[in-house]
Scaffold this active site. Structure first.
Site, PDB file in Angstrom:
ATOM      1  N   GLU A 130       3.284  -5.434   7.556  1.00  0.00           N
ATOM      2  CA  GLU A 130       2.562  -4.344   8.220  1.00  0.00           C
ATOM      3  C   GLU A 130       2.853  -4.247   9.712  1.00  0.00           C
ATOM      4  O   GLU A 130       2.872  -3.152  10.286  1.00  0.00           O
ATOM      5  CB  GLU A 130       1.048  -4.510   8.004  1.00  0.00           C
ATOM      6  N   GLY A 183       0.032  -4.918   0.550  1.00  0.00           N
ATOM      7  CA  GLY A 183      -1.103  -4.869  -0.368  1.00  0.00           C
ATOM      8  C   GLY A 183      -0.822  -5.526  -1.706  1.00  0.00           C
ATOM      9  O   GLY A 183      -1.732  -6.041  -2.356  1.00  0.00           O
ATOM     10  N   ALA A 237       0.840  -1.194   0.000  1.00  0.00           N
ATOM     11  CA  ALA A 237       0.000   0.000   0.000  1.00  0.00           C
ATOM     12  C   ALA A 237       0.878   1.248   0.000  1.00  0.00           C
ATOM     13  O   ALA A 237       2.060   1.208   0.341  1.00  0.00           O
ATOM     14  CB  ALA A 237      -0.927  -0.009   1.207  1.00  0.00           C
ATOM     15  N   GLU A 281      -1.511  -9.081  -1.103  1.00  0.00           N
ATOM     16  CA  GLU A 281      -2.959  -9.245  -0.963  1.00  0.00           C
ATOM     17  C   GLU A 281      -3.636  -9.195  -2.331  1.00  0.00           C
ATOM     18  O   GLU A 281      -4.620  -9.901  -2.575  1.00  0.00           O
ATOM     19  CB  GLU A 281      -3.511  -8.162  -0.026  1.00  0.00           C
TER      20      GLU A 281
END
Length: 258
Positions: free
Chosen positions: A132, A109, A66, A112
């Site tokens: 994270e 991300g 992210a 993911e």
């Protein structure tokens, strides 16, 4: 004019290649990039000519996760907002099969995003992780739920609680990816797989994908009911009749996605 955050290519008939294109940020998944990805998937599904999508990044990094700058500026709103949720849902619920081609770093991300795909091919230099925890928070785009379903409790806990990455070879052993190939060969192999998929009817592909994905969420009895429903739908299509006729006539089928 800003360059597109997602490059679009057509390597062969019925196959669309989407390439994450934010190299200066190691393909960090900004809200704008996720929106662009979702737009391309929506368009591919509306045009009805696409039977498979290949999703890839660069040779050194698929995606570093992210966008940390967005998080610093906007806090939780950077990753929890209505538009992002809607765009992520488009990728998750895509009827078109998606094959990920992963080289280099694939974390947060980015990982993911790969877990939303239906198949994953990794280069030997690929590394996967959910770092994270090192930033004082937890995965927020599905890893705590999807990773345990893919690799089991202990492997998922190890990745999420340590924040450490795993190699492509480890990812293959764990079931995070389906194949590992030499560096530089990953994208070509993903396109090969996409070509094998794209020989078939998009109607049948969508029904098959829906049935298999249901198995991750439904009890066995409900999953079998979904399968029975979907094969009944397949038998209503022109392509099913064409496939059967081609088999008996000993010729390749001419699927029209109808």
């Amino acid at each position: 004019v800003k360059p597109s955050l997602v490059q679009v290519e057509s390597p062969c008939d019925h196959v669309l290649l989407l390439r994450l294109n934010r190299p200066e940020k190691r393909n960090a998944l900004s809200n704008a990039m996720i929106a662009e990805l979702a737009d391309h998937v929506r368009q591919a599904e509306s045009e009805k000519n696409c039977r498979c999508i290949v999703l890839t990044g660069g040779e050194a990094f698929f995606s570093a996760g992210a966008d940390i700058a967005e998080m610093r500026a906007d806090g939780i709103a950077a990753i929890q907002n209505r538009k992002r949720a809607e765009d992520w849902a488009v990728l998750e619920s895509a009827r078109v099969p998606i094959v990920a081609a992963v080289s280099g770093l694939c974390v947060g991300g980015g990982h993911e995003l790969v877990m939303l795909c239906d198949m994953a091919v990794a280069a030997r230099n690929a590394r996967f992780g959910q770092p994270e925890i090192k930033l004082g928070h937890i995965p927020g785009d599905g890893a705590t739920q999807r990773l345990i379903r893919l690799v089991g409790k202990y492997a998922a806990m190890k990745m999420i609680l340590t924040g450490e990455t795993v190699s492509a070879a480890e990812a293959l052993q764990m079931g995070l990816v389906g194949e590992v190939v030499d560096d530089g060969a990953c994208e070509a192999r993903a396109i090969e797989i996409a070509k094998l998929i794209a020989r078939h009817s998009s109607r049948a592909l969508a029904l098959a994908k829906d049935s298999v994905r249901a198995a991750q969420e439904l009890p066995l009895s409900a999953g079998l009911e979904r399968e029975r429903r979907n094969i009944a739908l397949a038998f209503t299509t022109r392509d099913q009749k064409e496939g059967l006729a081609a088999f008996f006539e000993k010729r390749p089928p001419d699927f029209k996605d109808e």
